[in-house]
Write a protein that holds these residues in place. Structure first.
Motif, PDB file in Angstrom:
ATOM      1  N   ASP A 197       0.954  -1.008   0.171  1.00 55.71           N
ATOM      2  CA  ASP A 197      -0.190   0.094  -0.019  1.00 55.71           C
ATOM      3  C   ASP A 197       0.592   1.343   0.474  1.00 55.71           C
ATOM      4  O   ASP A 197       0.179   2.312  -0.855  1.00 55.71           O
ATOM      5  N   SER A 198       2.314   1.302   0.862  1.00 49.40           N
ATOM      6  CA  SER A 198       2.890   2.392   0.628  1.00 49.40           C
ATOM      7  C   SER A 198       3.896   2.030  -0.426  1.00 49.40           C
ATOM      8  O   SER A 198       4.227   1.305  -1.064  1.00 49.40           O
ATOM      9  N   SER A 199       4.835   3.698  -0.676  1.00 51.41           N
ATOM     10  CA  SER A 199       5.838   3.374  -1.312  1.00 51.41           C
ATOM     11  C   SER A 199       7.256   2.485  -1.324  1.00 51.41           C
ATOM     12  O   SER A 199       6.857   1.894   0.579  1.00 51.41           O
ATOM     13  N   ARG A 208       7.237   1.443   2.977  1.00 56.28           N
ATOM     14  CA  ARG A 208       7.371   2.624   4.486  1.00 56.28           C
ATOM     15  C   ARG A 208       6.159   2.695   6.065  1.00 56.28           C
ATOM     16  O   ARG A 208       6.387   2.916   6.415  1.00 56.28           O
ATOM     17  N   ASN A 209       5.403   1.518   5.275  1.00 56.48           N
ATOM     18  CA  ASN A 209       3.970   1.945   6.602  1.00 56.48           C
ATOM     19  C   ASN A 209       4.814   0.036   7.159  1.00 56.48           C
ATOM     20  O   ASN A 209       4.087  -0.150   8.061  1.00 56.48           O
TER      21      ASN A 209
END
Length: 289
Positions: free
Chosen positions: A201-203, A228-229
């Protein structure tokens, strides 16, 4: 404390082996079905959605599709599991798998043979799941070129997906020590695949080396893309020609790690109880003297 750590390490090792075993057994059962030839074939035509939604059958009913795909769906002859009323049907699970194969491998299933197996979950992977074995020939053999996947039996969420092949050349399968510190080529490939297929979901924050091995006669390398998450997706590539061979999702990792933690806690608890009983017996013996 030292004994407790040893117990944790031993338990973790056993659980990891067990987690790998269930996935291997699923693939092995599908391969062994080739020798049985006892499958009930269900010809079907589906409209498969373009988006990677977890509830893919619902997406299909909304008409979010790019056209019909004709392929044969059969229950594996060695399947022993029975889906419940809350699980996806065999056809719905196959449609979900077809969408993942299209989005991740760019695979068109027109004319394919899909063999499905249902698993109610195990101690090392306590989630019910459907496993699919996809080929472009009716007969299943260990040497067949195939695509396999595992999805959540209720939601259709992807756990893992793989591409298996036999190389026409003989290549070294041994460990390449240099790759452990210099895996830049695979880092770039993993970042691009993760971004193109929106696997997290994140980069992506970083890519870390995981391990090396081989599948059949194809040498492999696996790396972890960490978002990153905190999401982690594990991707595998061929060390022979850098072909993308598959992935394990963050959802699968969380299920496995949760089961591992639970089993380790149970083992440690039992060992601590045994240690406590031994201490009581020893102390009582001294008191009697």
């Amino acid at each position: 404390m030292k004994q407790k750590n040893i117990v944790k390490l031993a338990a973790a090792t056993l659980v990891i082996i067990g987690a790998g075993t269930i996935l291997f057994n699923a693939a092995a059962e599908m391969a062994l079905a080739a020798n049985k030839g006892k499958v009930e074939t269900v010809p079907t035509s589906y409209q498969v959605a373009d988006s990677l939604e977890t509830a893919l059958p619902e997406a299909e009913r909304k008409g979010e599709s790019s056209g019909k795909v004709n392929y044969s769906v059969s229950m594996d002859s060695l399947n022993t599991g029975t889906p419940t009323a809350t699980d996806l049907t065999m056809e719905e699970a196959a449609a979900a798998g077809a969408q993942y194969l299209r989005n991740i491998f760019g695979l068109d299933l027109e004319g394919a043979y899909v063999y499905m197996s249902y698993y109610p979950g195990t101690a090392t992977f306590p989630r019910a799941f459907w496993a699919g074995d996809v080929l472009f020939r009716k007969e299943q053999t260990p040497e067949s070129t195939r695509w396999t996947y595992m999805i959540d039996a209720v939601t259709g969420e992807l756990f893992n997906i793989d591409y298996g092949r036999q190389l026409d050349v003989s290549v070294p399968l041994g460990y390449d020590a240099a790759l452990e510190n210099d895996y830049g080529t695979y880092e770039e490939l993993a970042r691009k695949k993760t971004e193109d297929c929106e696997l997290i979901d994140s980069s992506a924050d970083r890519v870390e080396y995981n391990c090396q091995g081989y599948s059949g006669n194809d040498p492999t390398i696996s790396v972890d893309v960490i978002g990153r998450n905190g999401e982690i997706v594990n991707l595998t590539f061929s060390r022979y020609d850098q072909t993308f061979l598959g992935l394990i999702t963050d959802a699968s990792r969380k299920v496995t790690e949760s089961a591992l933690d639970s089993m380790v806690e149970d083992v440690v608890s039992v060992e601590e109880e045994k240690a406590g009983d031994d201490t009581i017996t020893w102390t009582t013996g001294i008191a009697k003297e």
